[in-house]
Structure formats: structure tokens, C-alpha cells
Design a protein around this motif. Structure first.
Motif, PDB file in Angstrom:
ATOM      1  N   ASP A 214      20.385  15.518  61.781  1.00 21.99           N
ATOM      2  CA  ASP A 214      21.579  15.989  61.065  1.00 21.99           C
ATOM      3  C   ASP A 214      22.813  16.282  61.850  1.00 21.99           C
ATOM      4  O   ASP A 214      23.759  16.043  61.210  1.00 21.99           O
ATOM      5  N   ARG A 215      22.599  16.477  63.136  1.00 13.72           N
ATOM      6  CA  ARG A 215      23.807  16.754  63.805  1.00 13.72           C
ATOM      7  C   ARG A 215      24.641  15.572  64.045  1.00 13.72           C
ATOM      8  O   ARG A 215      25.873  15.526  64.193  1.00 13.72           O
TER       9      ARG A 215
ATOM     10  N   ALA B  49      25.275  17.303  55.837  1.00 12.70           N
ATOM     11  CA  ALA B  49      24.681  16.482  56.596  1.00 12.70           C
ATOM     12  C   ALA B  49      24.090  15.383  55.434  1.00 12.70           C
ATOM     13  O   ALA B  49      23.979  14.128  55.748  1.00 12.70           O
TER      14      ALA B  49
ATOM     15  N   LEU C  39      20.897  22.596  63.675  1.00 10.95           N
ATOM     16  CA  LEU C  39      20.550  21.599  62.853  1.00 10.95           C
ATOM     17  C   LEU C  39      19.571  20.647  63.725  1.00 10.95           C
ATOM     18  O   LEU C  39      19.271  20.817  64.825  1.00 10.95           O
TER      19      LEU C  39
ATOM     20  N   LYS D 260      31.211   9.614  57.217  1.00  7.92           N
ATOM     21  CA  LYS D 260      30.420  10.945  57.773  1.00  7.92           C
ATOM     22  C   LYS D 260      31.124  12.003  57.155  1.00  7.92           C
ATOM     23  O   LYS D 260      32.439  12.317  57.135  1.00  7.92           O
TER      24      LYS D 260
ATOM     25  N   LYS E 232      25.084  13.377  61.870  1.00  6.71           N
ATOM     26  CA  LYS E 232      25.464  12.847  60.547  1.00  6.71           C
ATOM     27  C   LYS E 232      27.061  13.690  60.204  1.00  6.71           C
ATOM     28  O   LYS E 232      27.638  13.501  59.067  1.00  6.71           O
ATOM     29  N   ILE E 233      27.357  14.667  61.065  1.00  2.33           N
ATOM     30  CA  ILE E 233      28.518  15.410  60.936  1.00  2.33           C
ATOM     31  C   ILE E 233      29.867  15.292  61.961  1.00  2.33           C
ATOM     32  O   ILE E 233      29.148  15.562  63.219  1.00  2.33           O
TER      33      ILE E 233
END
Length: 225
Positions: free
Chosen positions: A117-118, A220, A113, A84, A120-121
């Protein structure tokens, strides 16, 4: 609780040849009573990177670091963030300026985001003042910026070794004669890409929130630097 004072000085990043920079990086001693700040000036070489952060000439390995998370459980940084995008920052919760400003700006950018997408980080905050930053203290502090932010605390010698492997210098907190505390630490944020779990992008202290807003969607998606 002892109050903290703030000073600032610059230092050369360990292994600075690894960076495409013609400048020193900042060590920040965060505190509550103000004081001068001498931020390092950074010159970024032109490149074709889509990121507004500074592209690293050397891609640092993610530290092999095992600490305690905010739920009181063991946390293996390398294993549990594997695959990630990860933003990594070293600091401490009683810092009134550099640390909350940096984490707050990242928090605002993360909220911009999409929910997909959030997820993914990872945003990871590692305490440089573990004596005061208990898991509960860390969680309360981080929740004001991002409820899904990861907070880690534990053996300071491990933290210093991990930071040093990234060219980030951390000094032991110092209790001054008047009872105040000074904690000095590198104030840069490193971004690790999911493709190889290595740091590809650097964000200096004072990076504007709009820079994170521009770059986080790229992270992301795992866009190459």
C-alpha cells in the motif's frame, strides 16, 4: 542562517464555494520563537464519504507544475504522479511547528501501511521557501519523516500559481528588520485519487495522525470519496 518567527492568521480559501465547509482555512507563518496561533474552525457537512478528512465539493485538477526534485532532476508533478494516490502539501523546512508536525504525522501513518500500500501513495512536499530549501536540504529534512517522500523546490512564482489553483494561498518569505524570516502559507493537505488525478479530500492543519491512519489505506485502494 536567520531565525524565523511564527505568527498565524486565517484567510478565506480562494474559491471557498468549492468546499463543503462553513469556515475559513488557515494560513500559517511558521517560525522558531513561538507565538499565537488562530486556527480556523471547520464545520464539515454530513455526507456518505468513507474518509475522515473533509470531502471536497469540487475536485481540483492536479497542478501542472514542473520543479526540481531532491536528486536535482526535473520533476513534472502531473506526469510523474499520474495514476497514483497523492498527498500534496506546501511548506518549508525551517518551519518548526506546522510543517514538521503535518509531515511527521503523515510519515507515521504511512509506516503503518503494508509495503504494497505504501507504494501506491505519493507524498509530495513543495517548498514555499526555495531560496533556502535546496534539493539537499529538502532530502535531509524529509528523510526523517519518510525516505520515499518526494520533495520539490524551484521557482516560487510557479509554486504560488500551482497552490492558488487549489485555493491555497502562499506569500513571499519576508525578512524582518531584525533579520528574522516569516514565511506564510496555506497549511492544508490535499489528497488526489488515482482514478482521475483530482483532489477529493482535504486535511486541515492540526489533523490528527489517526485520521491519516484511517484514510491512507482507502487512498491506496483508490476508494471513491
Amino acid at each position: 542562517m536567520p531565525r524565523t518567527t511564527r505568527t498565524a492568521r486565517t484567510t478565506r480559501l480562494a474559491g471557498a464555494a468549492a468546499l463543503a465547509l462553513a469556515a475559513a482555512l488557515t494560513l500559517s507563518a511558521c517560525g522558531s520563537s513561538g507565538g499565537g496561533s488562530t486556527a480556523a474552525k471547520v464545520t464539515q457537512q454530513k455526507d456518505d464519504s468513507p474518509y475522515q478528512g473533509t470531502k471536497l465539493a469540487k475536485n481540483f485538477e492536479k497542478p501542472d507544475l514542473q520543479l526540481t526534485d531532491t536528486s536535482g532532476q526535473p520533476y513534472d508533478l502531473r506526469q510523474q504522479t499520474n495514476g497514483k494516490a497523492t498527498l500534496l502539501f506546501f511548506g518549508y523546512t525551517s518551519c518548526p511547528d506546522v510543517c514538521p508536525t503535518t509531515m511527521g504525522d503523515i510519515g507515521v501513518a504511512m509506516k503503518a501501511l503494508s509495503p504494497e500500500d505504501r507504494k501506491k501513495i505519493n507524498v509530495v512536499f513543495v517548498s514555499t521557501d526555495p531560496q533556502r530549501d535546496t534539493p539537499k536540504v529538502l532530502r535531509t529534512w524529509l528523510d526523517s519523516m519518510g525516505t520515499d517522500f518526494i520533495g520539490l523546490t524551484g521557482d516560487l512564482s510557479k509554486v504560488k500559481t500551482a497552490a492558488r489553483s487549489l485555493g491555497i494561498m502562499i506569500e513571499d518569505p519576508v525578512v524582518n528588520a531584525d533579520g528574522t524570516v516569516t514565511s506564510t502559507h496555506g497549511a492544508q493537505v490535499l489528497a488526489f485519487l488515482p482514478s482521475d488525478d483530482k483532489a477529493h479530500v482535504l486535511y486541515m492543519s492540526g489533523t490528527e495522525e489517526k485520521t491519516y491512519e484511517h484514510d491512507l489505506p482507502l487512498l491506496a485502494k483508490g476508494v471513491a470519496a
